[in-house]
Design a protein around this motif. Sequence first.
Motif, mmCIF file in Angstrom:
data_model
loop_
_atom_site.group_PDB
_atom_site.id
_atom_site.type_symbol
_atom_site.label_atom_id
_atom_site.label_comp_id
_atom_site.label_asym_id
_atom_site.label_seq_id
_atom_site.Cartn_x
_atom_site.Cartn_y
_atom_site.Cartn_z
ATOM 1 N N MET A 193 0.858 -1.222 0.168
ATOM 2 C CA MET A 193 -0.001 -0.168 -0.114
ATOM 3 C C MET A 193 0.826 1.155 0.030
ATOM 4 S SD MET A 193 -3.075 -0.719 2.449
ATOM 5 C CE MET A 193 -4.811 -1.567 1.697
ATOM 6 N N PHE A 194 2.113 1.287 0.838
ATOM 7 C CA PHE A 194 2.482 2.264 0.735
ATOM 8 C C PHE A 194 3.245 2.635 -0.497
ATOM 9 C CE2 PHE A 194 4.348 1.918 5.590
ATOM 10 C CZ PHE A 194 2.920 2.414 5.893
ATOM 11 N N TYR A 195 3.528 1.404 -1.376
ATOM 12 C CA TYR A 195 4.232 1.424 -2.651
ATOM 13 C C TYR A 195 3.031 2.026 -3.637
ATOM 14 C CZ TYR A 195 6.096 0.131 -7.218
ATOM 15 O OH TYR A 195 6.816 0.123 -8.671
ATOM 16 N N GLN A 196 1.914 1.465 -3.674
ATOM 17 C CA GLN A 196 0.658 2.036 -4.541
ATOM 18 C C GLN A 196 0.206 3.129 -4.383
ATOM 19 O OE1 GLN A 196 -1.637 -1.721 -5.011
ATOM 20 N NE2 GLN A 196 0.093 -2.727 -5.904
ATOM 21 N N GLN A 197 -0.086 3.641 -3.122
ATOM 22 C CA GLN A 197 -0.878 4.780 -2.673
ATOM 23 C C GLN A 197 -0.173 5.684 -1.839
ATOM 24 O OE1 GLN A 197 -4.155 2.362 -1.525
ATOM 25 N NE2 GLN A 197 -3.793 3.359 0.493
ATOM 26 N N GLY A 198 1.156 5.431 -1.498
ATOM 27 C CA GLY A 198 1.930 6.702 -0.792
ATOM 28 C C GLY A 198 1.760 6.242 0.736
ATOM 29 N N TYR A 199 2.824 6.602 1.547
ATOM 30 C CA TYR A 199 2.768 6.295 2.918
ATOM 31 C C TYR A 199 1.628 7.470 3.567
ATOM 32 C CZ TYR A 199 4.350 7.124 7.790
ATOM 33 O OH TYR A 199 4.534 7.236 9.146
ATOM 34 N N GLU A 200 1.759 8.398 3.190
ATOM 35 C CA GLU A 200 0.869 9.446 3.696
ATOM 36 C C GLU A 200 -0.740 9.188 3.561
ATOM 37 O OE1 GLU A 200 0.896 14.089 4.919
ATOM 38 O OE2 GLU A 200 1.439 13.663 2.589
ATOM 39 N N ASN A 201 -1.184 8.418 2.441
ATOM 40 C CA ASN A 201 -2.259 8.129 2.026
ATOM 41 C C ASN A 201 -2.845 6.927 2.631
ATOM 42 O OD1 ASN A 201 -2.526 10.855 0.587
ATOM 43 N ND2 ASN A 201 -1.777 9.913 -1.292
ATOM 44 N N THR A 202 -1.967 6.242 3.338
ATOM 45 C CA THR A 202 -2.385 4.836 3.915
ATOM 46 C C THR A 202 -2.505 4.950 5.074
ATOM 47 O OG1 THR A 202 -1.020 3.719 2.116
ATOM 48 C CG2 THR A 202 -1.612 2.629 3.734
ATOM 49 N N SER A 203 -3.791 4.703 5.552
ATOM 50 C CA SER A 203 -3.967 4.587 7.052
ATOM 51 C C SER A 203 -3.858 3.194 7.769
ATOM 52 C CB SER A 203 -5.671 5.097 7.206
ATOM 53 O OG SER A 203 -6.569 4.342 6.778
ATOM 54 N N PHE A 204 -3.909 3.030 9.149
ATOM 55 C CA PHE A 204 -4.331 1.945 9.739
ATOM 56 C C PHE A 204 -5.305 1.260 9.170
ATOM 57 C CE2 PHE A 204 -1.960 2.178 14.097
ATOM 58 C CZ PHE A 204 -0.886 2.508 13.495
ATOM 59 N N ALA A 205 -6.530 1.909 9.177
ATOM 60 C CA ALA A 205 -7.653 1.197 8.891
ATOM 61 C C ALA A 205 -7.849 0.613 7.620
ATOM 62 C CB ALA A 205 -9.175 2.451 8.644
ATOM 63 N N ASP A 206 -6.828 1.291 6.323
ATOM 64 C CA ASP A 206 -6.533 0.740 5.155
ATOM 65 C C ASP A 206 -6.072 -0.662 5.128
ATOM 66 O OD1 ASP A 206 -7.700 2.926 3.873
ATOM 67 O OD2 ASP A 206 -5.855 3.842 3.760
ATOM 68 N N ILE A 207 -4.924 -0.619 5.906
ATOM 69 C CA ILE A 207 -4.301 -1.945 6.250
ATOM 70 C C ILE A 207 -4.925 -2.974 6.869
ATOM 71 C CG2 ILE A 207 -2.061 -2.770 6.991
ATOM 72 C CD1 ILE A 207 -0.763 0.158 7.156
ATOM 73 N N ALA A 208 -5.366 -2.701 7.928
ATOM 74 C CA ALA A 208 -6.489 -3.636 9.004
ATOM 75 C C ALA A 208 -7.549 -4.133 7.893
ATOM 76 C CB ALA A 208 -6.783 -2.734 10.205
#
Length: 198
Positions: free
Chosen positions: A17-32
């Motif tokens: 996700m950090f690669y595809q949408q960026g670190y700043e645009n990725t939230s805990f909720a996105d990953i979970a």
Amino acid sequence: MKEVTTRDQIVAVADQMFYQQGYENTSFADIANAIGISRGNFYYHFKTKDDILEAVIDRRLQDRKDMVAQWDADEESPEIRICKFIDILIVNGEKIKKFGCPIGTLSSELAKLNHPNQDGANALFGLFQAWLRCQFVALGREDDADYLAAHLLARSQGVAMLANAFQDDEFIRREVEQMHGWVAAQAALPGRGATGNC
């Protein structure tokens, strides 16, 4: 084979996700949500997003260390090993066209954010530069190995950036061929021999 833990899953998904949408645009909720775990389970493994970022950088460093170690084990010729590095642009061409270089994009984003983990991300470039330097030393180019390593790293990053911008497979193929030719030319030039330590 090592069992994949929940922590491993979190790091793998965060890395993507950090690669595809960026670190700043990725939230805990996105990953979970992508993994399908509760927030409580998530927080058991990582308290902050910066903790996840550090784990992602560590994972990327280990993956790249394993990759260059495999190239060293598989190929006797430093010229061929250097070409394996260049060929990343072809092997990962579709991802690079879509999202850019995973190392370059993360380093660039963290630099813009003045993020404390910027040095960790930059260590990925340092790993490749040190490894490339060793390959040029093995080619007998000890005197200018640092310059050659930095030049090739910079050129490959430029190609990755333009591949992302142009979306042109022929451009990537042509640039890779030219870099192969450049490496062959460096190997053909006289040098002092591989007397230095890597």
